[in-house]
Write a protein that holds these residues in place. Sequence first.
Motif, PDB file in Angstrom:
ATOM      1  N   ILE A  83       0.449  -1.347  -0.143  1.00  0.00           N
ATOM      2  CA  ILE A  83       0.466  -0.337   0.088  1.00  0.00           C
ATOM      3  C   ILE A  83       0.594   1.476   0.059  1.00  0.00           C
ATOM      4  N   PRO A  84       1.488   1.544   0.639  1.00  0.00           N
ATOM      5  CA  PRO A  84       2.807   2.655   0.706  1.00  0.00           C
ATOM      6  C   PRO A  84       3.308   2.470  -0.382  1.00  0.00           C
ATOM      7  N   GLY A  90       2.839   5.529  -7.479  1.00  0.00           N
ATOM      8  CA  GLY A  90       0.992   6.752  -8.398  1.00  0.00           C
ATOM      9  C   GLY A  90       1.475   8.128  -8.532  1.00  0.00           C
ATOM     10  N   TYR A  91       2.483   8.573  -7.244  1.00  0.00           N
ATOM     11  CA  TYR A  91       3.027   9.757  -7.317  1.00  0.00           C
ATOM     12  C   TYR A  91       3.896  10.069  -8.653  1.00  0.00           C
ATOM     13  N   LEU A  92       4.794   9.273  -8.250  1.00  0.00           N
ATOM     14  CA  LEU A  92       5.986   9.260  -9.324  1.00  0.00           C
ATOM     15  C   LEU A  92       5.521   9.202 -11.196  1.00  0.00           C
ATOM     16  N   THR A  93       6.044   9.643 -11.569  1.00  0.00           N
ATOM     17  CA  THR A  93       5.809   9.471 -13.293  1.00  0.00           C
ATOM     18  C   THR A  93       7.216   8.892 -13.849  1.00  0.00           C
ATOM     19  N   LEU A  94       7.361   8.131 -14.128  1.00  0.00           N
ATOM     20  CA  LEU A  94       9.145   7.362 -15.413  1.00  0.00           C
ATOM     21  C   LEU A  94       8.421   7.297 -16.508  1.00  0.00           C
ATOM     22  N   PRO A  95       9.998   7.431 -16.710  1.00  0.00           N
ATOM     23  CA  PRO A  95      10.037   6.547 -18.607  1.00  0.00           C
ATOM     24  C   PRO A  95       9.887   5.431 -18.810  1.00  0.00           C
ATOM     25  N   SER A  96       9.139   5.178 -19.395  1.00  0.00           N
ATOM     26  CA  SER A  96       8.322   3.524 -19.455  1.00  0.00           C
ATOM     27  C   SER A  96       9.332   2.303 -20.595  1.00  0.00           C
ATOM     28  N   SER A 182      -5.210   0.144  -5.751  1.00  0.00           N
ATOM     29  CA  SER A 182      -5.396   1.222  -6.711  1.00  0.00           C
ATOM     30  C   SER A 182      -5.638   1.953  -5.961  1.00  0.00           C
ATOM     31  N   GLY A 183      -6.395   1.909  -5.029  1.00  0.00           N
ATOM     32  CA  GLY A 183      -6.345   3.056  -4.126  1.00  0.00           C
ATOM     33  C   GLY A 183      -5.651   4.682  -3.568  1.00  0.00           C
ATOM     34  N   ALA A 184      -4.702   3.406  -3.426  1.00  0.00           N
ATOM     35  CA  ALA A 184      -3.354   4.150  -2.562  1.00  0.00           C
ATOM     36  C   ALA A 184      -2.544   4.947  -4.431  1.00  0.00           C
ATOM     37  N   GLY A 185      -2.329   4.089  -4.937  1.00  0.00           N
ATOM     38  CA  GLY A 185      -2.007   4.579  -6.301  1.00  0.00           C
ATOM     39  C   GLY A 185      -3.171   5.627  -6.306  1.00  0.00           C
TER      40      GLY A 185
END
Length: 245
Positions: A83-84, A90-96, A182-185
């Motif tokens: 969960i954490p 979810g907060y991070l946005t990384l190249p895929s 999903s909720g945490a993300g």
Amino acid sequence: MILELLIPMLLCTLLVAVLYSCVGHGGASGYIAVLALFSVAPEVFKPTALTLNLLVAGIATFSFARAGHFSWRLFWPFAVTSIPFSFLGGYLTLPSHIYRPLVGMVLLLSASRLLLQKDQAPGHTTPPATATAMVIGAALGLLSGLTGVGGGIFLSPLLLLCRWGEPREVSAVAALFILVNSGAGLLGHLSGVQAIPTYAPLMAGTALLGGVIGSLLGSRHLRVPTIMRVLSLVLALAGFKLLLV
């Protein structure tokens, strides 16, 4: 989005929800594939998939638990660390361009292993050590948040291949695992000042209907070998989607 594209997109969403919820999954990887197919902006993939996951996984959790398949002992060690880390992902946005091909290959390998695996003898399962499950949960939670997938699509084949749970028990555990991650993300994603698209409620209603249909089929009516084949198909579709989209 124009009506001519919205209607077929909703029909595809319904099909994905039915198929995935049969095995206790929310369907995030399938929803991402649908969004990509209809040329939706990539930045809305994660919040849309996680939102639909919450609804479908919630229905699946209720259906499988009500049918008596849920195991708290199997669930909690994975969830407590996932969960954490899902919130962080979810907060991070990384190249895929790196993790998408790797995850795709893992899913395809899992699909082939499940498809070729002999039927598992009833009761012949042993839950993993708590420490092992917690480490795996943290890794799956981070991956879940980063990709916008609830994590059950990685957890289910692992539980089955390692003989840590029965097929329907695994589906029940995966459903709640997907729900909480999903909720945490989603919370992590929204805390980064990102938004959910305006047509998400329409997709949510469609996914909810598909989730009701699929979870009832999976929890009560489908035979275990059928569930295994459906899960293999789901994993293969998700794997090809990650490799090709």
